[in-house]
Motif scaffolding. Structure first.
Motif, PDB file in Angstrom:
ATOM      1  N   THR A  39     -54.206 -66.623 136.600  1.00  0.00           N
ATOM      2  CA  THR A  39     -54.343 -65.567 137.597  1.00  0.00           C
ATOM      3  C   THR A  39     -53.838 -64.245 137.028  1.00  0.00           C
ATOM      4  O   THR A  39     -52.725 -64.171 136.528  1.00  0.00           O
ATOM      5  N   VAL A  40     -54.696 -63.225 137.116  1.00  0.00           N
ATOM      6  CA  VAL A  40     -54.373 -61.914 136.553  1.00  0.00           C
ATOM      7  C   VAL A  40     -54.700 -60.826 137.571  1.00  0.00           C
ATOM      8  O   VAL A  40     -55.439 -61.051 138.528  1.00  0.00           O
ATOM      9  N   GLY A  41     -54.165 -59.637 137.350  1.00  0.00           N
ATOM     10  CA  GLY A  41     -54.457 -58.491 138.199  1.00  0.00           C
ATOM     11  C   GLY A  41     -55.474 -57.573 137.538  1.00  0.00           C
ATOM     12  O   GLY A  41     -55.381 -57.298 136.350  1.00  0.00           O
ATOM     13  N   ILE A  42     -56.437 -57.138 138.315  1.00  0.00           N
ATOM     14  CA  ILE A  42     -57.378 -56.114 137.870  1.00  0.00           C
ATOM     15  C   ILE A  42     -56.891 -54.814 138.485  1.00  0.00           C
ATOM     16  O   ILE A  42     -56.858 -54.668 139.706  1.00  0.00           O
ATOM     17  N   VAL A  43     -56.461 -53.874 137.654  1.00  0.00           N
ATOM     18  CA  VAL A  43     -55.847 -52.634 138.124  1.00  0.00           C
ATOM     19  C   VAL A  43     -56.840 -51.491 137.940  1.00  0.00           C
ATOM     20  O   VAL A  43     -57.457 -51.363 136.878  1.00  0.00           O
ATOM     21  N   PHE A  44     -56.977 -50.673 138.987  1.00  0.00           N
ATOM     22  CA  PHE A  44     -57.890 -49.531 138.920  1.00  0.00           C
ATOM     23  C   PHE A  44     -57.352 -48.409 139.781  1.00  0.00           C
ATOM     24  O   PHE A  44     -56.541 -48.619 140.676  1.00  0.00           O
ATOM     25  N   SER A  45     -57.780 -47.188 139.473  1.00  0.00           N
ATOM     26  CA  SER A  45     -57.363 -46.031 140.266  1.00  0.00           C
ATOM     27  C   SER A  45     -58.563 -45.483 141.020  1.00  0.00           C
ATOM     28  O   SER A  45     -59.701 -45.576 140.558  1.00  0.00           O
ATOM     29  N   VAL A  46     -58.272 -44.909 142.204  1.00  0.00           N
ATOM     30  CA  VAL A  46     -59.313 -44.345 143.058  1.00  0.00           C
ATOM     31  C   VAL A  46     -58.843 -42.981 143.544  1.00  0.00           C
ATOM     32  O   VAL A  46     -57.741 -42.844 144.061  1.00  0.00           O
TER      33      VAL A  46
END
Length: 158
Positions: A39-46
């Motif tokens: 399990t991993v995190g997908i990190v993004f900015s908006v």
């Protein structure tokens, strides 16, 4: 005189709109040939220049080709205070979607992201710049035991 007031009002609105930050979505991680498992995190900015927008959803995909939007990770993922650093998207926020890679075949992939406003169905898209590797298979170690034709001896030391 009335025409001058309307012109001044128009120019003010135009300058406010022109000075607003552009709407943008950016995949932050995974990137840079990361190795992922479990399990991993997908990190993004908006950042959404429409300050009134506080209701955004994300569609997150993984693909073997950047921009293919092939395999869904999360559909209509609610970008709320639990998943993002804030819901004031006009200032720019960081969001995280959780992905369990356990059932994903080992290989090289990209993240494809589409952020949508359910109010007007407008959207922004981005893709990870570099591929990353899903590697859930444990290595197989062989050759540790003595060969079948060899013998072993042990000595007890007291």
């Amino acid at each position: 005189m009335a025409q001058l007031k309307y012109l001044a009002f128009f120019l003010i609105i135009l300058s406010i709109h022109a000075s607003a930050a552009p709407s943008v979505v950016t995949v932050i991680s995974p990137s840079d040939a990361n190795y992922l498992k479990g399990t991993v995190g997908i990190v993004f900015s908006v950042t959404d220049s429409n300050a009134a927008t506080t209701d955004l959803d994300a569609n997150v995909f993984y693909s073997i080709t950047s921009g293919a939007f092939s395999n869904s990770i999360a559909s209509a993922f609610d970008l709320n205070a639990q998943n993002c650093s804030s819901t004031n998207f006009s200032l720019g926020v960081t969001c995280t979607a959780i992905w369990n890679t356990s059932g994903i075949p080992d290989g090289n992939y990209f993240i494809d992201l589409n952020v949508v406003s359910p109010i007007d169905n407008s959207g922004l898209a981005d893709n990870s710049n570099t591929s990353f590797v899903v590697d859930n298979t444990a290595p197989i170690i062989s050759g540790i035991s003595p060969a079948s034709s060899s013998s072993t001896a042990s000595k007890i030391v007291s």
